[in-house]
Design a protein around this motif. Structure first.
Motif, PDB file in Angstrom:
ATOM      1  N   ARG A   1      42.223  60.198  38.466  1.00  0.00           N
ATOM      2  CA  ARG A   1      43.305  61.164  38.346  1.00  0.00           C
ATOM      3  C   ARG A   1      43.843  61.151  36.928  1.00  0.00           C
ATOM      4  O   ARG A   1      44.069  60.082  36.354  1.00  0.00           O
ATOM      5  CB  ARG A   1      44.417  60.850  39.346  1.00  0.00           C
ATOM      6  CG  ARG A   1      44.004  61.052  40.797  1.00  0.00           C
ATOM      7  CD  ARG A   1      45.142  60.701  41.747  1.00  0.00           C
ATOM      8  NE  ARG A   1      45.418  59.272  41.729  1.00  0.00           N
ATOM      9  CZ  ARG A   1      46.448  58.706  42.359  1.00  0.00           C
ATOM     10  NH1 ARG A   1      47.292  59.451  43.060  1.00  0.00           N
ATOM     11  NH2 ARG A   1      46.620  57.409  42.301  1.00  0.00           N
TER      12      ARG A   1
ATOM     13  N   ALA B   1      32.321  66.244  38.806  1.00  0.00           N
ATOM     14  CA  ALA B   1      33.538  66.647  38.116  1.00  0.00           C
ATOM     15  C   ALA B   1      33.442  68.132  37.805  1.00  0.00           C
ATOM     16  O   ALA B   1      32.401  68.605  37.348  1.00  0.00           O
ATOM     17  CB  ALA B   1      33.726  65.849  36.831  1.00  0.00           C
TER      18      ALA B   1
ATOM     19  N   ASN C   1      41.188  70.032  31.568  1.00  0.00           N
ATOM     20  CA  ASN C   1      40.538  68.757  31.796  1.00  0.00           C
ATOM     21  C   ASN C   1      39.585  68.870  32.976  1.00  0.00           C
ATOM     22  O   ASN C   1      39.589  69.865  33.697  1.00  0.00           O
ATOM     23  CB  ASN C   1      41.572  67.666  32.078  1.00  0.00           C
ATOM     24  CG  ASN C   1      42.459  68.008  33.257  1.00  0.00           C
ATOM     25  OD1 ASN C   1      43.431  68.735  33.116  1.00  0.00           O
ATOM     26  ND2 ASN C   1      42.094  67.513  34.436  1.00  0.00           N
TER      27      ASN C   1
ATOM     28  N   GLU D   1      48.179  65.224  36.308  1.00  0.00           N
ATOM     29  CA  GLU D   1      48.728  65.298  37.659  1.00  0.00           C
ATOM     30  C   GLU D   1      49.539  64.087  38.082  1.00  0.00           C
ATOM     31  O   GLU D   1      50.320  64.175  39.037  1.00  0.00           O
ATOM     32  CB  GLU D   1      47.600  65.544  38.668  1.00  0.00           C
ATOM     33  CG  GLU D   1      46.558  64.436  38.722  1.00  0.00           C
ATOM     34  CD  GLU D   1      45.463  64.721  39.744  1.00  0.00           C
ATOM     35  OE1 GLU D   1      44.291  64.761  39.345  1.00  0.00           O
ATOM     36  OE2 GLU D   1      45.797  64.882  40.936  1.00  0.00           O
TER      37      GLU D   1
ATOM     38  N   PHE E   1      38.183  67.663  36.704  1.00  0.00           N
ATOM     39  CA  PHE E   1      38.700  67.113  37.949  1.00  0.00           C
ATOM     40  C   PHE E   1      37.562  66.377  38.648  1.00  0.00           C
ATOM     41  O   PHE E   1      36.511  66.960  38.918  1.00  0.00           O
ATOM     42  CB  PHE E   1      39.265  68.214  38.831  1.00  0.00           C
ATOM     43  CG  PHE E   1      40.497  68.845  38.253  1.00  0.00           C
ATOM     44  CD1 PHE E   1      40.403  69.967  37.461  1.00  0.00           C
ATOM     45  CD2 PHE E   1      41.743  68.305  38.493  1.00  0.00           C
ATOM     46  CE1 PHE E   1      41.534  70.546  36.903  1.00  0.00           C
ATOM     47  CE2 PHE E   1      42.889  68.878  37.948  1.00  0.00           C
ATOM     48  CZ  PHE E   1      42.776  70.000  37.146  1.00  0.00           C
TER      49      PHE E   1
ATOM     50  N   SER F   1      44.861  69.725  46.305  1.00  0.00           N
ATOM     51  CA  SER F   1      44.228  68.988  45.211  1.00  0.00           C
ATOM     52  C   SER F   1      43.048  69.782  44.665  1.00  0.00           C
ATOM     53  O   SER F   1      42.359  70.466  45.405  1.00  0.00           O
ATOM     54  CB  SER F   1      43.754  67.629  45.716  1.00  0.00           C
ATOM     55  OG  SER F   1      42.935  67.007  44.757  1.00  0.00           O
ATOM     56  N   GLN F   2      42.825  69.672  43.374  1.00  0.00           N
ATOM     57  CA  GLN F   2      41.691  70.360  42.776  1.00  0.00           C
ATOM     58  C   GLN F   2      40.448  69.501  42.777  1.00  0.00           C
ATOM     59  O   GLN F   2      39.409  69.913  42.288  1.00  0.00           O
ATOM     60  CB  GLN F   2      42.042  70.759  41.339  1.00  0.00           C
ATOM     61  CG  GLN F   2      43.115  71.819  41.276  1.00  0.00           C
ATOM     62  CD  GLN F   2      43.634  72.000  39.859  1.00  0.00           C
ATOM     63  OE1 GLN F   2      44.514  71.273  39.428  1.00  0.00           O
ATOM     64  NE2 GLN F   2      43.096  72.943  39.144  1.00  0.00           N
ATOM     65  N   GLN F   3      40.553  68.290  43.304  1.00  0.00           N
ATOM     66  CA  GLN F   3      39.412  67.400  43.258  1.00  0.00           C
ATOM     67  C   GLN F   3      38.258  67.914  44.093  1.00  0.00           C
ATOM     68  O   GLN F   3      38.439  68.508  45.160  1.00  0.00           O
ATOM     69  CB  GLN F   3      39.798  66.022  43.799  1.00  0.00           C
ATOM     70  CG  GLN F   3      40.560  65.168  42.842  1.00  0.00           C
ATOM     71  CD  GLN F   3      40.829  63.800  43.436  1.00  0.00           C
ATOM     72  OE1 GLN F   3      41.144  63.664  44.599  1.00  0.00           O
ATOM     73  NE2 GLN F   3      40.688  62.772  42.633  1.00  0.00           N
TER      74      GLN F   3
ATOM     75  N   TYR G   1      33.723  71.844  46.116  1.00  0.00           N
ATOM     76  CA  TYR G   1      34.929  72.042  45.329  1.00  0.00           C
ATOM     77  C   TYR G   1      35.624  73.317  45.775  1.00  0.00           C
ATOM     78  O   TYR G   1      35.087  74.069  46.596  1.00  0.00           O
ATOM     79  CB  TYR G   1      34.601  72.074  43.838  1.00  0.00           C
ATOM     80  CG  TYR G   1      33.623  73.159  43.437  1.00  0.00           C
ATOM     81  CD1 TYR G   1      32.250  72.910  43.496  1.00  0.00           C
ATOM     82  CD2 TYR G   1      34.051  74.401  43.009  1.00  0.00           C
ATOM     83  CE1 TYR G   1      31.338  73.889  43.134  1.00  0.00           C
ATOM     84  CE2 TYR G   1      33.146  75.389  42.659  1.00  0.00           C
ATOM     85  CZ  TYR G   1      31.788  75.126  42.718  1.00  0.00           C
ATOM     86  OH  TYR G   1      30.885  76.106  42.370  1.00  0.00           O
TER      87      TYR G   1
ATOM     88  N   TYR H   1      42.936  58.448  32.333  1.00  0.00           N
ATOM     89  CA  TYR H   1      42.816  58.566  33.773  1.00  0.00           C
ATOM     90  C   TYR H   1      43.130  57.209  34.401  1.00  0.00           C
ATOM     91  O   TYR H   1      42.955  56.166  33.779  1.00  0.00           O
ATOM     92  CB  TYR H   1      41.387  58.932  34.174  1.00  0.00           C
ATOM     93  CG  TYR H   1      40.987  60.379  33.969  1.00  0.00           C
ATOM     94  CD1 TYR H   1      40.505  60.808  32.736  1.00  0.00           C
ATOM     95  CD2 TYR H   1      41.063  61.296  35.004  1.00  0.00           C
ATOM     96  CE1 TYR H   1      40.117  62.141  32.548  1.00  0.00           C
ATOM     97  CE2 TYR H   1      40.685  62.620  34.827  1.00  0.00           C
ATOM     98  CZ  TYR H   1      40.210  63.031  33.601  1.00  0.00           C
ATOM     99  OH  TYR H   1      39.830  64.340  33.421  1.00  0.00           O
TER     100      TYR H   1
ATOM    101  N   ASP I   1      37.292  73.427  35.701  1.00  0.00           N
ATOM    102  CA  ASP I   1      37.859  74.613  36.332  1.00  0.00           C
ATOM    103  C   ASP I   1      38.260  75.651  35.281  1.00  0.00           C
ATOM    104  O   ASP I   1      38.784  75.282  34.220  1.00  0.00           O
ATOM    105  CB  ASP I   1      39.085  74.240  37.161  1.00  0.00           C
ATOM    106  CG  ASP I   1      38.754  73.298  38.308  1.00  0.00           C
ATOM    107  OD1 ASP I   1      39.698  72.785  38.923  1.00  0.00           O
ATOM    108  OD2 ASP I   1      37.561  73.086  38.578  1.00  0.00           O
TER     109      ASP I   1
END
Lengths: 111, 113
Positions: free
Chosen positions: B44, A90, A98, B59, A100, A1-3, A25, B35, A93
């Motif tokens: 998400r 957030a 968007n 995603e 993350f 996950s990129q979260q 991150y 989201y 990236d």
């Protein structure tokens, strides 16, 4: 996950104390942003720090960014009961279209 | 929230029915996002739009479609609602994310029974 991941998940402090929450991150970023969410409401943008910046201030907020450790911290000084909310980091990236979002830190400020 | 509204605010629907959520902005921002927010998962991305008729998947896009026929409106459709789509849905708008943050709507709480 990129979260991103915030730490701690929950934090309870007395009014007047400082609150510090952290975000880690995994990717290379253009910038990192912090948001606040009051219960039942949408997120509100607090502050944006670019990858070439190390520290930024806005009122009682202080944000630091360490790209070598891929981490950021949000400090709220002299907390107030009205600061009670969830706080999210957030990441913007590199190459992504968007933001993350992390899973948030729930801050409770006790009057 | 100033400049962005979501409708409806709350909706209860039955499994298998189609549902459309609306996001309307008055800021003339190019980018719009949908989201979902669920406990333990944060926010998400479902779909986003970078212009009229220009959309792309996020995603968690399975079971969702979007349309943007005008700059100001971004529609999210659950083609056949399932209980796993019970969630709070947020729309967000932005100009250049490199320079500005997102502005979020107040959310739509959707319950699929």
């Amino acid at each position: 996950s990129q979260q991103g991941e915030e730490d701690p998940q929950a934090l309870s402090i007395q009014e007047g104390e400082n609150a510090t929450m952290n975000c880690s991150y995994k990717t290379s970023i253009n910038n990192l942003q912090w948001y606040r969410q009051n219960s039942g409401r949408g997120l509100v943008h607090l502050i944006l720090i670019r990858s070439n910046e190390r520290e930024k201030h806005s009122g009682r907020l202080r944000v630091t960014l360490d790209t070598s450790k891929k981490s950021s911290s949000l400090l709220i000084t002299a907390s107030r009961a009205a600061d009670t909310a969830s706080y999210f980091c957030a990441t913007d990236d590199i190459g992504a279209n968007n933001l993350f979002f992390g899973t948030g830190t729930r801050l409770t400020v006790i009057p | 929230d100033a400049g962005i509204t979501q409708s409806p605010r709350h909706k209860v629907t039955e499994t298998g029915t189609p549902v459309t959520l609306r996001c309307h902005q008055t800021e003339n921002h190019r980018y719009m996002y949908w989201y979902r927010q669920d406990p333990g998962h944060g926010l998400r991305l479902i779909h986003y739009s970078y212009g009229v008729k220009d959309t792309d998947k996020g995603e968690v896009s399975d079971g969702y479609s979007v349309s943007r026929s005008k700059t100001e409106d971004f529609l999210l459709t659950l083609e056949s609602a399932t209980s796993s789509q019970t969630s709070v849905y947020f729309c967000a708008i932005s100009e250049l994310k490199e320079n500005y943050g997102y502005t979020f709507g107040s959310g739509t709480r959707l319950t699929v029974v």
